[in-house]
Scaffold this active site. Structure first.
Site, PDB file in Angstrom:
ATOM      1  N   LYS A 267       0.243  -1.544  -0.009  1.00 25.14           N
ATOM      2  CA  LYS A 267       0.120  -0.144  -0.089  1.00 25.14           C
ATOM      3  C   LYS A 267       0.524   1.234  -0.195  1.00 25.14           C
ATOM      4  O   LYS A 267       1.556   1.540   0.939  1.00 25.14           O
ATOM      5  CB  LYS A 267      -0.917  -0.058   1.312  1.00 25.14           C
ATOM      6  CG  LYS A 267      -1.736   0.941   1.103  1.00 25.14           C
ATOM      7  CD  LYS A 267      -3.099   1.459   2.294  1.00 25.14           C
ATOM      8  CE  LYS A 267      -3.506   2.350   2.475  1.00 25.14           C
ATOM      9  NZ  LYS A 267      -5.255   2.434   3.329  1.00 25.14           N
TER      10      LYS A 267
ATOM     11  N   ARG B 120     -10.699  10.262   2.220  1.00 29.89           N
ATOM     12  CA  ARG B 120     -10.268  10.483   3.660  1.00 29.89           C
ATOM     13  C   ARG B 120     -11.760  11.440   3.725  1.00 29.89           C
ATOM     14  O   ARG B 120     -12.434  11.801   4.926  1.00 29.89           O
ATOM     15  CB  ARG B 120      -9.115  11.489   4.041  1.00 29.89           C
ATOM     16  CG  ARG B 120      -8.384  10.002   3.494  1.00 29.89           C
ATOM     17  CD  ARG B 120      -6.971  10.738   3.789  1.00 29.89           C
ATOM     18  NE  ARG B 120      -5.517  10.163   3.123  1.00 29.89           N
ATOM     19  CZ  ARG B 120      -4.243  10.645   2.680  1.00 29.89           C
ATOM     20  NH1 ARG B 120      -4.134  11.723   3.778  1.00 29.89           N
ATOM     21  NH2 ARG B 120      -3.777   8.994   3.145  1.00 29.89           N
TER      22      ARG B 120
ATOM     23  N   LYS C 130       1.288   9.723   5.810  1.00 29.50           N
ATOM     24  CA  LYS C 130       1.243   8.356   6.186  1.00 29.50           C
ATOM     25  C   LYS C 130       2.355   8.156   5.629  1.00 29.50           C
ATOM     26  O   LYS C 130       2.957   7.038   5.558  1.00 29.50           O
ATOM     27  CB  LYS C 130       0.192   8.030   5.513  1.00 29.50           C
ATOM     28  CG  LYS C 130      -0.943   8.513   5.857  1.00 29.50           C
ATOM     29  CD  LYS C 130      -2.417   7.553   6.157  1.00 29.50           C
ATOM     30  CE  LYS C 130      -3.020   8.102   6.505  1.00 29.50           C
ATOM     31  NZ  LYS C 130      -5.167   7.101   6.288  1.00 29.50           N
TER      32      LYS C 130
ATOM     33  N   GLU D  25       7.389  -6.573   1.302  1.00 27.83           N
ATOM     34  CA  GLU D  25       6.278  -6.552   2.224  1.00 27.83           C
ATOM     35  C   GLU D  25       5.421  -8.343   1.753  1.00 27.83           C
ATOM     36  O   GLU D  25       4.724  -8.310   2.548  1.00 27.83           O
ATOM     37  CB  GLU D  25       4.940  -5.598   1.711  1.00 27.83           C
ATOM     38  CG  GLU D  25       6.184  -4.113   1.634  1.00 27.83           C
ATOM     39  CD  GLU D  25       5.328  -3.617   3.137  1.00 27.83           C
ATOM     40  OE1 GLU D  25       5.484  -4.679   4.095  1.00 27.83           O
ATOM     41  OE2 GLU D  25       6.302  -2.610   4.495  1.00 27.83           O
TER      42      GLU D  25
ATOM     43  N   LYS E 155      -2.055  -1.445  -3.657  1.00 30.50           N
ATOM     44  CA  LYS E 155      -3.465  -0.251  -3.652  1.00 30.50           C
ATOM     45  C   LYS E 155      -1.774   0.727  -3.951  1.00 30.50           C
ATOM     46  O   LYS E 155      -0.750   1.153  -2.928  1.00 30.50           O
ATOM     47  CB  LYS E 155      -4.270  -0.704  -2.269  1.00 30.50           C
ATOM     48  CG  LYS E 155      -5.028   1.002  -2.442  1.00 30.50           C
ATOM     49  CD  LYS E 155      -5.413   0.577  -0.615  1.00 30.50           C
ATOM     50  CE  LYS E 155      -5.733   2.111  -0.228  1.00 30.50           C
ATOM     51  NZ  LYS E 155      -6.859   1.920   0.783  1.00 30.50           N
TER      52      LYS E 155
ATOM     53  N   SER F  55     -10.410   5.574  -4.100  1.00 29.36           N
ATOM     54  CA  SER F  55     -11.468   6.736  -4.910  1.00 29.36           C
ATOM     55  C   SER F  55     -10.968   8.104  -5.868  1.00 29.36           C
ATOM     56  O   SER F  55     -11.958   8.438  -6.608  1.00 29.36           O
ATOM     57  CB  SER F  55     -11.629   7.604  -3.056  1.00 29.36           C
ATOM     58  OG  SER F  55     -10.444   7.530  -2.785  1.00 29.36           O
TER      59      SER F  55
ATOM     60  N   TYR G 124     -15.224   1.021  -6.321  1.00 32.32           N
ATOM     61  CA  TYR G 124     -16.713   1.665  -6.498  1.00 32.32           C
ATOM     62  C   TYR G 124     -17.420   1.625  -7.206  1.00 32.32           C
ATOM     63  O   TYR G 124     -18.933   2.029  -7.665  1.00 32.32           O
ATOM     64  CB  TYR G 124     -16.583   3.059  -6.198  1.00 32.32           C
ATOM     65  CG  TYR G 124     -15.257   3.214  -4.922  1.00 32.32           C
ATOM     66  CD1 TYR G 124     -16.336   3.367  -3.411  1.00 32.32           C
ATOM     67  CD2 TYR G 124     -14.492   3.343  -4.780  1.00 32.32           C
ATOM     68  CE1 TYR G 124     -14.733   3.467  -1.927  1.00 32.32           C
ATOM     69  CE2 TYR G 124     -13.268   3.834  -3.558  1.00 32.32           C
ATOM     70  CZ  TYR G 124     -13.619   3.891  -2.753  1.00 32.32           C
ATOM     71  OH  TYR G 124     -13.031   3.724  -1.696  1.00 32.32           O
TER      72      TYR G 124
HETATM   73  C1  PBG Z   1      -7.629   4.192   5.315  1.00 32.40           C
HETATM   74  C2  PBG Z   1      -7.961   3.137   4.497  1.00 32.40           C
HETATM   75  C3  PBG Z   1      -7.199   4.286   3.313  1.00 32.40           C
HETATM   76  C4  PBG Z   1      -7.428   3.284   2.133  1.00 32.40           C
HETATM   77  C5  PBG Z   1      -8.893   2.655   1.768  1.00 32.40           C
HETATM   78  N1  PBG Z   1      -8.187   1.810   3.305  1.00 32.40           N
HETATM   79  C6  PBG Z   1      -6.915   5.457   2.943  1.00 32.40           C
HETATM   80  C7  PBG Z   1      -5.365   5.658   3.683  1.00 32.40           C
HETATM   81  O1  PBG Z   1      -4.792   5.287   3.759  1.00 32.40           O
HETATM   82  O2  PBG Z   1      -5.509   6.620   3.877  1.00 32.40           O
HETATM   83  C8  PBG Z   1      -8.201   4.154   0.816  1.00 32.40           C
HETATM   84  C9  PBG Z   1      -9.043   3.333  -0.626  1.00 32.40           C
HETATM   85  C10 PBG Z   1      -9.975   4.778  -1.060  1.00 32.40           C
HETATM   86  O3  PBG Z   1      -9.213   6.015  -1.580  1.00 32.40           O
HETATM   87  O4  PBG Z   1     -10.590   4.300  -1.962  1.00 32.40           O
HETATM   88  N2  PBG Z   1      -6.095   2.939   5.807  1.00 32.40           N
END
Ligand code: PBG
Length: 328
Positions: free
Chosen positions: A199, A209, A222, A238, A253, A279, A318
């Site tokens: 990720k 968010r 992050k 990982e 991701k 998203s 989505y």
């Molecule tokens: C939270 C999480 C995130 C997403 C899924 N779980 C956001 C992040 O890490 O800030 C993102 C999913 C998306 O953008 O559709 N741990």
């Protein structure tokens, strides 16, 4: 080997029946996982401005979404809570409340459509006052080992509510092993772990968010736990660790910008690999369509095919209900 004009590559492409006959990859509704956002209240649908066409649903309306997934042939839904501000804290204790929003949504969806798999996210960002996925020290640094203890408990609470798959999305070191042993000890031997193994610290998460209400809260970024988009070999390390700790499947991701990672993970490990078309990717497709730059349906089906071609077993998107309708 023959060449032109004996060999004409266009011959196989000349008719729809022929193209169908030689198609190497296929997308079906069974390839889709549908992420859904949950909010408090009764009879609520809250549209999310940065994710046009996506809403948060109150628990009393989420059962209908699970049934919709079942009727469309979508095998699995992923649930994400929008925790009210008053329940967010520095220690994220609401994550461990067996009656919190996510647990109520899990019970409701499993009641409504038991044949649909339910996936829950294991991470603290919907529950922390500072929007990070883990606990922080006084200086704001995200603590690994203290966070892992809470995550293992959080996963247990979700499994107890009926989650079929827990998906740690926090990127702490050692969390998959801790979650697996907590689940085993509690007898949840068939609850799967889908690890968000690779990720990335991505700019594509903005609308998510907004959806879970953590955007304005997040202090800093992050990058001390999510991966650097510059790295690819590191993703393989990982994935190797998460598999060794007991992950049943792994996720990459974001999705489309990271198909090279999907391909390398699939080739190296030969395990089920999922991608999260996040998203910001959804928003890009919708914005392109709204601007007249492309046909929304064609754009999204082409992206789903690209995931399959790269080696994905499935895609979190989505667009899942729209895609399922187009594909069936
Ligand atoms: C939270 C999480 C995130 C997403 C899924 N779980 C956001 C992040 O890490 O800030 C993102 C999913 C998306 O953008 O559709 N741990």
């Amino acid at each position: 080997m023959s060449s032109y004009p004996v060999l004409r590559m266009r011959r196989l492409r000349a008719h729809a029946w022929s193209r169908a006959m030689v198609a190497e990859h296929l997308v079906t509704p069974a390839d889709l996982i549908w992420p859904l956002f949950i909010c408090e209240g009764q009879g609520m649908e809250e549209p999310i401005a940065s994710l046009p066409g996506v809403s948060r649903w109150s628990v009393d309306r989420i059962g209908a979404k699970a049934k919709e997934a079942r009727d469309l042939g979508i095998p699995c839904i992923a649930l994400f809570p929008n925790t009210p501000g008053g329940l967010r804290s520095d220690d994220a204790r609401e994550a461990l409340n067996a009656d919190n929003l996510i647990c109520r949504a899990v019970r409701t969806t499993k009641d409504a459509a038991p044949e649909v798999g339910v996936l829950t996210d294991v991470a603290l960002d919907p529950y922390t006052a500072h929007g990070h996925d883990g606990l922080t020290d006084a200086a704001g640094a995200v603590l690994n080992d203290d966070t892992v203890k809470v995550l293992a408990e959080q996963a247990l609470v979700q499994a107890q509510a009926g989650a079929d798959i827990v998906a740690p999305s926090d990127m702490m070191d050692g969390r998959v092993g801790a979650i697996r042993s907590a689940l085993e000890q509690a007898g949840h031997v068939n609850v799967q772990i889908m690890a968000y193994a690779a990720k990335y610290a991505s700019a594509f998460y903005g609308p998510f968010r907004d959806a879970v209400g953590s955007r304005g809260l997040l202090k800093g970024d992050k990058k001390t736990y999510q991966m650097d988009p510059a790295n690819a070999d590191e993703a393989l390390r990982e994935v190797a660790l998460d598999l060794a700790e007991g992950a049943d499947s792994v996720m990459v991701k974001p999705g489309l910008p990271y198909l090279d990672i999907v391909r390398r993970v699939k080739e190296r490990f030969a395990v089920p690999v999922f991608a999260y078309q996040v998203s910001g990717e959804y928003a890009m497709i919708e914005a392109a369509a709204a601007a007249g730059a492309g046909d929304r349906d064609a754009l999204l089906v082409e992206t789903l095919l690209a995931f399959k071609r790269a080696g994905c077993s499935g895609v979190l998107t989505y667009h899942a209900p729209v895609a399922a309708r187009l594909l069936s």
